[in-house]
Scaffold this motif. Structure first.
Motif, PDB file in Angstrom:
ATOM      1  N   TRP A   1      46.621 -29.375  20.796  1.00  7.40           N
ATOM      2  CA  TRP A   1      45.251 -29.061  20.450  1.00  7.40           C
ATOM      3  C   TRP A   1      44.415 -28.967  21.717  1.00  7.40           C
ATOM      4  CZ3 TRP A   1      42.907 -33.832  17.405  1.00  7.40           C
ATOM      5  CH2 TRP A   1      43.142 -35.007  18.133  1.00  7.40           C
ATOM      6  N   THR A   2      43.248 -28.373  21.567  1.00  6.41           N
ATOM      7  CA  THR A   2      42.377 -28.126  22.713  1.00  6.41           C
ATOM      8  C   THR A   2      41.174 -29.060  22.652  1.00  6.41           C
ATOM      9  OG1 THR A   2      41.043 -26.476  21.552  1.00  6.41           O
ATOM     10  CG2 THR A   2      43.031 -25.692  22.683  1.00  6.41           C
ATOM     11  N   VAL A   3      40.375 -29.013  23.706  1.00  5.19           N
ATOM     12  CA  VAL A   3      39.135 -29.786  23.719  1.00  5.19           C
ATOM     13  C   VAL A   3      38.230 -29.356  22.574  1.00  5.19           C
ATOM     14  CG1 VAL A   3      37.045 -30.246  25.039  1.00  5.19           C
ATOM     15  CG2 VAL A   3      39.258 -30.212  26.199  1.00  5.19           C
ATOM     16  N   GLU A   4      38.178 -28.033  22.294  1.00  7.22           N
ATOM     17  CA  GLU A   4      37.354 -27.539  21.193  1.00  7.22           C
ATOM     18  C   GLU A   4      37.818 -28.090  19.852  1.00  7.22           C
ATOM     19  OE1 GLU A   4      38.594 -25.727  23.574  1.00  7.22           O
ATOM     20  OE2 GLU A   4      37.095 -24.367  24.405  1.00  7.22           O
TER      21      GLU A   4
ATOM     22  N   VAL B   1      39.179 -30.987  19.311  1.00  7.96           N
ATOM     23  CA  VAL B   1      38.758 -32.377  19.205  1.00  7.96           C
ATOM     24  C   VAL B   1      37.264 -32.458  18.913  1.00  7.96           C
ATOM     25  CG1 VAL B   1      38.638 -34.595  20.382  1.00  7.96           C
ATOM     26  CG2 VAL B   1      40.597 -33.114  20.747  1.00  7.96           C
ATOM     27  N   MET B   2      36.493 -31.592  19.541  1.00  9.92           N
ATOM     28  CA  MET B   2      35.050 -31.590  19.281  1.00  9.92           C
ATOM     29  C   MET B   2      34.760 -31.198  17.838  1.00  9.92           C
ATOM     30  SD  MET B   2      33.496 -30.045  22.836  1.00  9.92           S
ATOM     31  CE  MET B   2      33.448 -31.052  24.328  1.00  9.92           C
ATOM     32  N   SER B   3      35.561 -30.281  17.288  1.00 13.06           N
ATOM     33  CA  SER B   3      35.393 -29.896  15.885  1.00 13.06           C
ATOM     34  C   SER B   3      35.742 -31.058  14.967  1.00 13.06           C
ATOM     35  CB  SER B   3      36.283 -28.690  15.557  1.00 13.06           C
ATOM     36  OG  SER B   3      35.903 -27.564  16.307  1.00 13.06           O
ATOM     37  N   LEU B   4      36.767 -31.815  15.333  1.00  9.93           N
ATOM     38  CA  LEU B   4      37.144 -32.989  14.558  1.00  9.93           C
ATOM     39  C   LEU B   4      35.992 -33.981  14.510  1.00  9.93           C
ATOM     40  CD1 LEU B   4      39.267 -34.823  13.140  1.00  9.93           C
ATOM     41  CD2 LEU B   4      39.934 -35.605  15.427  1.00  9.93           C
ATOM     42  N   MET B   5      35.366 -34.219  15.655  1.00  7.11           N
ATOM     43  CA  MET B   5      34.249 -35.156  15.700  1.00  7.11           C
ATOM     44  C   MET B   5      33.073 -34.639  14.879  1.00  7.11           C
ATOM     45  SD  MET B   5      34.794 -37.958  17.197  1.00  7.11           S
ATOM     46  CE  MET B   5      33.092 -38.492  17.364  1.00  7.11           C
TER      47      MET B   5
END
Length: 750
Positions: free
Chosen positions: A474-477, A479-483
């Motif tokens: 997975w990408t940084v994006e 993880v940000m979407s998960l948050m």
């Protein structure tokens, strides 16, 4: 005694296992006979003598040796136990002949401790537990002569029968006839009539209990706040007394001396001292004689200048107990071997074990450890010593990559280490196809292989599969979407702050920013800015108060994990309350899972004059025999495919126990436990499912290698990023400064 009860007793004995033979001992060899360390060669004294070791296994087949004591007449005494009970054995050190001493044991009685008292007699404890209970019903202290005849007996059952989980690990005596009982967690001073004089509970497990030459009793243990302590037991006091000594004692195996107060091993070196000494006197390094110092139980210096040592290896099924006798002989009478130096700044458990095992079986080579610096030096001071050896051409033949003050990339850039591919390809006993390919690539750079890690673990982020999905990357994006989709107040990852996340992300992404072949770097792209922004979403200071309920409810989304077994995967499923995904840190296209070496991982010095010997050591550690029969002291997955599959097979094989009626029920293989958010937890691990094993296999296969980044480059990044974290600089400003500083550093160091 019922089988289950005796098994519980044996496990208690193993857990309580500490020093034996701490009483009166033979006269110690004088200073004129102490060996003098000759750097780079075997230990020898000024007259050209060396110690020659002999190894004698202890214990009958299928049985385990527990407590041991060395007598005044060169007899060895030890407890041998099995599922049927315990025996007291006497062994002549010279002839190795053994005799079972006539200690009468009634049903459900067993011997729990053995020591030599100040009069040269044996002190033993007899205990009886109720079936299926941890409560002691009977506790007896007996004094025996060296033939096993009973001289005295004291019944302290009434004193200790109400003490929960009570057992006796060691008993020592003083000149007044008081008994000093070590239960592991507490010390009881008992008067000759059986009443308690005083009790001391230091709040830590007591792993050393001994008597000094002046009769004083000492206790060695590790304190979480103060570190390793060696203190005095004073009758009538409820706290241990600090020893009046300027010596800084370290974790090790401690016992009383005869001509000196203490004889002990710390950092693999046998030492002796009086408390008023400024520094201890070093006698020898155990690995020079193929002895793993972490297995030491007791040591004695015999009057004829021999040294006798008792060892027990609880990594082996039968305890691996052994008597080692070192005899002084003229160096001219000893067959010489080619010496290989092993360079490290810390002599680890697994290095000592593997070097000792290699030395014993090699007819041609002997490896000797060369440590850079000591416990008083910091990392940079040790690195400076390491660099000076490299510059002077005195680099060791074998370079420990686990404890090395230089990064692999630095060693490669300096041309200090050898490509192992030609040795692997030319070895008729090995084939790369037999090894886990993803793990083989961990120390591969630009197609060249610089090390092979025998055992390894995988660093991963663990999350509930229903929350983070089942993707492999997975990408940084992502993880940000998960948050963004999580409930308000949900935390991404406990125990991490801005700096630690930035360090981890950059370490895993060095290849993205730095081209080692051209010496060019690029931190000006969007990837580095995204990493900065991602790290900035974490708190300034880490806090780790997450509970199991937080993981299971989704209030905490991820857990920073490190897997070295299938059972740990099962543990993570227990912690999250359901299926989990091991996905690793977010990256830019590659797996965020990384390997971490969990064993003796070494490089070959390019200037070594004995490269074939170095390769022999590397091959030895990944051989079929070692991989299938000897596990890592730290745990971990083996790199040999067949050994890994055998481990997986064992993980899936149920274990059963029969009750009194012969009915079989599955028993747990092990228990995992710990504390989370201040709350203790534990879980029993049973046979894994094929799905559990397959998920772990997929994890290993998808792991990309070992995370790495030059420490100086990391320091530059962290220093400049602080301005972004505080709001004083933009991500673009930080990226520009990092680009200039890192490129300048690379230009200067190439």
């Amino acid at each position: 005694m019922k089988k289950k009860s005796i098994l519980r007793v044996i496990m208690a004995l193993a857990a309580a296992f500490v020093l034996g033979g701490c009483g009166k001992q033979p006269e110690q060899a004088g200073p004129d006979t102490a060996p003098v360390k000759d750097e780079g060669t075997e230990d020898a004294d000024a007259d050209g003598y060396v110690y020659v070791p002999e190894y004698h296994p202890l214990g009958s087949a299928g049985n385990t040796v527990g407590k041991m004591a060395l007598g005044n007449d060169r007899n060895l005494f030890y407890l041998e136990y099995s599922g049927d009970g315990t025996k007291l054995i006497s062994m002549d050190i010279d002839s190795q002949q053994t005799t079972e001493l006539p200690v009468a044991l009634e049903e459900n009685q067993y011997l729990s401790s053995l020591n030599m008292n100040m009069d040269g007699n044996l002190t033993v404890s007899l205990m009886r537990y109720a079936p299926e209970s941890s409560q002691a019903e009977e506790v007896l202290i007996k004094t025996l002569d060296t033939s096993g005849s009973e001289l005295a007996s004291l019944d302290v059952s009434e004193t200790f029968s109400q003490t929960p989980d009570f057992y006796i690990s060691d008993i020592l005596t003083d000149a007044e006839g008081n008994y000093y009982i070590n239960s592991g967690q507490a010390i009881y001073i008992v008067k000759p009539d059986g009443s308690i004089y005083s009790q001391i509970s230091p709040g830590a497990y007591i792993n050393g209990f001994f008597q000094m030459k002046n009769g004083k009793i000492g206790a060695a243990y590790y304190d979480d706040a103060l570190g390793f302590l060696v203190n005095e037991v004073v009758p009538g006091q409820t706290d241990l007394k600090k020893l009046d000594s300027s010596i800084s004692f370290e974790y090790g195996t401690y016992q009383g001396g005869t001509d000196t107060d203490l004889l002990y091993t710390a950092n693999g070196v046998l030492q002796s001292c009086n408390l008023e000494d400024e520094q201890p006197a070093e006698i020898l390094r155990w690995t020079d004689y193929d002895v793993n110092s972490t297995n030491l139980v007791s040591v004695v210096l015999l009057p004829d200048q021999r040294i006798a040592a008792l060892t027990a290896d609880y990594m082996t099924p039968d305890g691996g107990s052994e008597l080692v006798v070192l005899t002084r002989k003229p160096k001219s009478e000893v067959e010489e071997k080619i010496i290989l130096t092993y360079g490290t700044y810390f002599s680890s458990i697994f290095a000592e074990r593997d070097i000792s095992a290699f030395n014993r079986q090699s007819q041609k080579y002997r490896i000797m450890i060369k440590e850079y610096g000591d416990a008083t030096m910091d990392y940079s001071e040790k690195a400076d010593l390491f660099s000076k050896d490299l510059e002077s051409g005195q680099f060791p033949d074998i370079i420990d990559l686990f404890y090395c003050p230089m990064s692999l990339e630095t060693l490669i850039s300096l041309g200090a280490i050898e490509d192992l591919n030609p040795y692997l390809e030319g070895d008729e006993t090995m084939s790369r196809d037999d090894y886990v390919e993803s793990a083989m690539k961990a120390y591969e750079r630009d197609g060249k292989l610089y090390a092979i890690m025998p055992w390894y673990g995988v660093e991963a982020l663990v999350g509930k599969a229903s929350v983070i999905g089942d993707g492999k990357t997975w990408t940084v994006e992502d993880v940000m979407s998960l948050m963004a989709s999580a409930e308000n107040g949900a935390r991404l990852l406990p125990g991490s702050d801005k700096s630690s996340i930035l360090r981890t992300m950059c370490t895993m992404s060095q290849d993205l920013f730095i081209d080692e072949a051209t010496g060019k770097c690029d931190f000006t792209g969007e990837e580095f800015k995204k990493i900065l922004e991602f790290a900035n979403g974490f708190p300034d200071e880490a806090s780790d108060d997450t509970t199991l309920d937080d993981l299971r409810s989704g209030r905490t989304l991820l857990y920073d994990g490190y897997l070295t077994s299938v059972s740990q995967y099962q543990m993570y499923e227990y912690m999250f309350g359901g299926p989990v995904n091991l996905i690793g840190y977010p990256t830019f296209g590659e797996s965020g899972l990384t390997f971490r070496s969990n064993g003796t991982t070494v490089a070959m010095c390019s200037d070594s004059e004995h490269k074939e010997g170095v390769w022999e050591f590397i091959r030895f550690n990944v051989s079929r025999e070692r991989q299938q029969n000897v596990g890592s002291p730290n745990g971990g997955f083996p790199i040999l495919k067949s050994a890994l599959e055998e481990q997986f097979k064992n993980d899936m094989t149920p274990e059963y126990i029969k009750d009194e009626n012969g009915k079989e029920t599955e028993r747990s293989k092990m228990t995992w436990g710990g504390t989370m958010g201040g709350e203790p937890y534990s879980m029993d691990v049973y046979a894994a499912t094929p799905e559990d094993v397959e998920r772990v296999r997929e994890m290993i296969d998808s792991t990309k290698g070992e995370a790495h980044m030059d420490k100086e480059i990391l320091n530059i990044i962290l220093e400049e990023a602080s301005g972004f974290f505080s709001g004083q600089k933009s991500a673009q400003d930080v990226a520009s400064v990092v680009q200039n500083r890192v490129q300048l550093y690379i230009n200067e160091t190439q």
